[in-house]
Design an enzyme around this catalytic site. Structure first.
Site, PDB file in Angstrom:
ATOM      1  N   ASP A 123     -59.948 -92.542  79.242  1.00 13.89           N
ATOM      2  CA  ASP A 123     -60.038 -92.227  77.818  1.00 13.89           C
ATOM      3  C   ASP A 123     -59.211 -93.246  77.047  1.00 13.89           C
ATOM      4  O   ASP A 123     -58.148 -93.662  77.506  1.00 13.89           O
ATOM      5  CB  ASP A 123     -59.492 -90.825  77.540  1.00 13.89           C
ATOM      6  CG  ASP A 123     -60.551 -89.754  77.731  1.00 13.89           C
ATOM      7  OD1 ASP A 123     -61.741 -90.068  77.542  1.00 13.89           O
ATOM      8  OD2 ASP A 123     -60.194 -88.626  78.089  1.00 13.89           O
ATOM      9  N   PHE A 183     -62.725 -79.986  64.166  1.00 12.89           N
ATOM     10  CA  PHE A 183     -63.397 -81.115  64.822  1.00 12.89           C
ATOM     11  C   PHE A 183     -63.964 -80.653  66.163  1.00 12.89           C
ATOM     12  O   PHE A 183     -63.329 -79.920  66.905  1.00 12.89           O
ATOM     13  CB  PHE A 183     -62.405 -82.258  65.042  1.00 12.89           C
ATOM     14  CG  PHE A 183     -62.976 -83.418  65.810  1.00 12.89           C
ATOM     15  CD1 PHE A 183     -63.626 -84.449  65.150  1.00 12.89           C
ATOM     16  CD2 PHE A 183     -62.870 -83.470  67.194  1.00 12.89           C
ATOM     17  CE1 PHE A 183     -64.159 -85.513  65.857  1.00 12.89           C
ATOM     18  CE2 PHE A 183     -63.393 -84.524  67.912  1.00 12.89           C
ATOM     19  CZ  PHE A 183     -64.044 -85.554  67.238  1.00 12.89           C
ATOM     20  N   THR A 219     -69.972 -82.714  67.084  1.00 18.95           N
ATOM     21  CA  THR A 219     -70.232 -83.077  65.682  1.00 18.95           C
ATOM     22  C   THR A 219     -69.424 -84.290  65.246  1.00 18.95           C
ATOM     23  O   THR A 219     -69.832 -85.027  64.355  1.00 18.95           O
ATOM     24  CB  THR A 219     -69.880 -81.899  64.755  1.00 18.95           C
ATOM     25  OG1 THR A 219     -68.480 -81.604  64.880  1.00 18.95           O
ATOM     26  CG2 THR A 219     -70.684 -80.659  65.140  1.00 18.95           C
TER      27      THR A 219
END
EC number: 7.2.2.6
Length: 697
Positions: free
Chosen positions: A324, A393, A397
């Protein structure tokens, strides 16, 4: 005239000195206890039921029994003195004891860690909330999955669970060794709590996620002290090869008397046993289990819990690492750097709506937007936002915001997501949106578009920084033949800039959780082994799919259950060190196997001439070490064979020196050191022992 230099003495608190001295004393005592226990266990492991699990050392033990019995019987050969059989039997006994000691010493370290973990499992009580709202105090051992418990300041968390209400600082030093408390709160990826840790501030309500005996600490204890350690596939394969070699040499030695009888002479049984023991790979056979256990021990000392030895080995074979961006490659503290209006909008308008969208946003990014707007003295209606409904969040989306009471919808988020959202409401996109987004991305920042209903006001420039030293670490991985892939939710331009700065090989932009699984499967379809890190529930499927999944201890229960390794320090970059430990384990096993087999060359030149010189004088030409006598040669080879095991125990426990380099370079280096060294060292060792033995024969 020179002035005298006055040196101020730094005074140290005497209590601190005593604490350090106590810790050193306890460490020495623990090491002494481990060694003492290992010595006792090395004798207990002589039980044939235990020894048969190691076929190589079992053969040596059988050899000891045979020669021990022969020492009480009349010698069949006039050339073999009576003391020879008992000497050979004692050397074989110590060979087995040394091998057992190596394994027991490695196991002892694991048991010591388990004992320290057991100390954290105190008999605590839990305040259980019943369905009618009553609070009942019960023992932690009576808790079951699904029970709801309230934990207050100063109380021990009774079992593993997830926070469903409240926020608190939790001291996890009993598990991680890190003294600084961590924040645990309901919702998100930092709601998981571990039994045995303590709440140091505030109060939280948790739901229990494990039954007695299934908690995180219980798993750690069973893993590090489990007597029935499962052997890894590579270990089983190597053990099969070594056992096959032993069987071949056993057949050779058993049939050898037929050959010697044909030549007109006999070989004493003790000499045949000595030949067999010197031919079979006793060195690696005696250290194989210790190497595997020590590999798990090294990972544990690094504050990483491996669910199996297979996971550690797989780490050593990794070809691709999925990383990540946020928190791993970069610091992850993206802060609002500036605001860029689009079209005819002003910076005040962008700031106003950016702040309104962030009032209820508790993420670091959301807080930084509020701080930036306040620092620039841009006015906004905070009360209006607080009365609205927060839209959190989501990875799907890639937006967050607030729905105001009057129906106004305010959003901030990824460029493509917000543009798509505005277009779905019939809005038009200003021409300079993508242009300014590209500018932010090329600078290495992250652009967030601010929109209200069907209108875009501008962009927030979030800035993140790459952690120092990442480029060098990725270069080391590249030298090892490992490919790095960065996954990020950023747009392609931002991702490309960060990837170039960090030095990763590939990147996947606008990456969603399901995309990680696709990346992992694509690499695995090419025959590669993949490692990845994660901490959220949405990472769980990818962690389960990866060959090595490293979950963060601060993450969710789902992530930790899906992974085969857990980092107690919750440091995503540690995956790089885990790969290094895995490679060190494989290299240590391979190097000592090479050394063990190479040892046989010198033993041939010691024992073969000693056995056949009397019958075949030409065999004397093979006595290149000029050993004193046939008996001295046999005993010297046996003694070296026994002594080399304890001498190599520190290397087996610590692992061989590991330097990042290609597989071919590593192979060449290890063949030179442990292959050639495995040939030369026995020549020197056997000759030195022969000189000493010759003084007594």
């Amino acid at each position: 005239m020179m002035r005298p230099v006055v040196v101020k003495e730094k005074r140290v608190n005497e209590s601190q000195i005593h604490v350090v001295e106590d810790e050193v004393r306890q460490a020495k005592t623990m090491d002494r206890d481990i060694v003492t226990h290992a010595m006792k266990q090395s004798i207990a492991k002589l039980n044939p039921k235990v020894m048969i699990k190691n076929p190589i050392m079992f053969v040596v033990e059988i050899g000891f029994i045979i020669t021990f019995i022969l020492s009480f019987l009349p010698s069949s050969s006039s050339s073999i003195p009576g003391w020879f059989n008992i000497t050979v039997s004692l050397i074989l006994l110590f060979t087995v004891l040394f091998a057992n000691f190596a394994e027991a010493l490695a196991e002892g370290r694991g048991k010591a860690q388990a004992d320290s973990l057991k100390q954290s499992k105190k008999d605590v009580f839990a305040n259980v909330v019943k369905e009618n709202g009553d609070i009942v105090q019960v023992s932690a051992t009576d808790l079951r999955k699904g029970d709801v418990v309230i934990v207050k300041q100063g109380e021990m968390i009774p079992s593993d669970g997830e926070v469903i209400k409240g926020l608190a600082s939790v001291d996890e030093s009993a598990i991680t060794g890190e003294s600084a408390p961590v924040i645990k709160e309901a919702g998100g990826d930092f709601c998981s709590v571990t039994g045995g840790t303590m709440v140091v501030s505030d109060e939280i309500t948790i739901v229990i996620t494990s039954n007695p005996g299934e908690s995180f600490i219980d798993k750690m204890i069973s893993l590090v002290e489990g007597a029935a350690r499962q052997k890894t596939p590579n270990e089983i394969a190597l053990n099969t090869v070594l056992t096959s070699l032993t069987l071949i040499f056993l057949i050779v030695v058993v049939t050898l008397p037929i050959f010697t009888n044909y030549l007109g002479f006999q070989i004493d049984t003790a000499v045949l046993v000595a030949l067999l023991v010197c031919l079979i790979p006793t060195t690696i056979g005696g250290l194989l289990s210790a190497i595997g256990i020590a590999g798990m021990d090294r990972v544990t000392k690094f504050n990483v819990l491996a669910m199996s030895g297979k996971a550690v080995e797989a780490a050593g074979d990794i070809n691709t690492i999925i990383l990540d961006k946020t928190g791993t490659i970069t610091f992850g503290n993206r802060m609002a750097h500036t605001l860029l209006p689009v079209g005819n909008e002003t910076i005040e308008q962008v700031g106003k709506w950016a702040a309104i969208s962030s009032v209820l946003d508790e993420t670091p990014e959301g807080r930084s937007v509020i701080e930036y707007v306040q620092a620039k003295s841009i006015s906004y209606n905070r009360e209006l936002a607080e009365q609205g409904e927060f839209v959190p969040f989501k990875a799907e989306t890639r937006m967050s915001g607030v729905d105001l009471r009057d129906g106004t919808k305010v959003r901030k988020g990824a460029v493509s997501s917000v543009i798509e959202w505005v277009q779905s409401q019939g809005g038009t996109i200003p021409k300079d949106v993508n242009q300014k987004a590209d500018f932010i991305s090329k600078e290495g920042g992250t652009p967030l578009v601010v929109a209200v209903n069907d209108h875009i006001y501008g962009l927030i420039y979030l800035k993140d920084t790459v952690k120092p030293g990442m480029r060098e670490r990725f270069e080391q991985l590249r030298q090892m033949g490992i490919k790095t892939v960065m996954c990020t939710g950023d747009n392609p331009l931002t991702a490309a800039t960060i990837a170039k700065e960090a030095g990763v090989d590939e990147f996947v932009a606008e990456c969603k959780p399901e995309d990680k699984i696709a990346v992992i499967k694509a690499e695995q379809d090419k025959g590669k082994l993949v490692a990845m890190t994660g901490d959220g529930t949405n990472d769980a499927p990818a962690l389960a799919q990866a060959d090595v999944g490293l979950a963060m201890n601060s993450g969710t229960t789902a992530a930790k259950e899906a992974a085969n390794m857990i980092d107690l320090d919750s440091n995503p970059t540690k995956i790089i060190e885990v790969v290094g430990i895995g490679k060190q384990l494989l290299m240590t096993r391979g190097a000592l196997t090479t050394f063990s087999i190479a040892n046989d060359v010198a033993k041939y030149f010691a024992i073969i001439p000693a056995m056949f010189t009397l019958a075949i004088p030409q065999m004397e030409a093979l006595n290149i070490m000029k050993l004193t006598s046939p008996l001295s040669a046999i005993l010297s080879a046996l003694l070296f064979n026994a002594v080399i095991i304890p001498l190599l125990i520190p290397l087996a426990m610590k692992g061989i020196a590991y330097k990042p380099m290609s597989s071919n370079a590593l192979l060449g280096r290890n063949l030179l050191i442990y292959g050639l060294g495995g040939v030369i060292v026995p020549f020197i060792g056997i000759k030195v022992i022969d000189i000493i033995v010759g003084l007594f024969i």
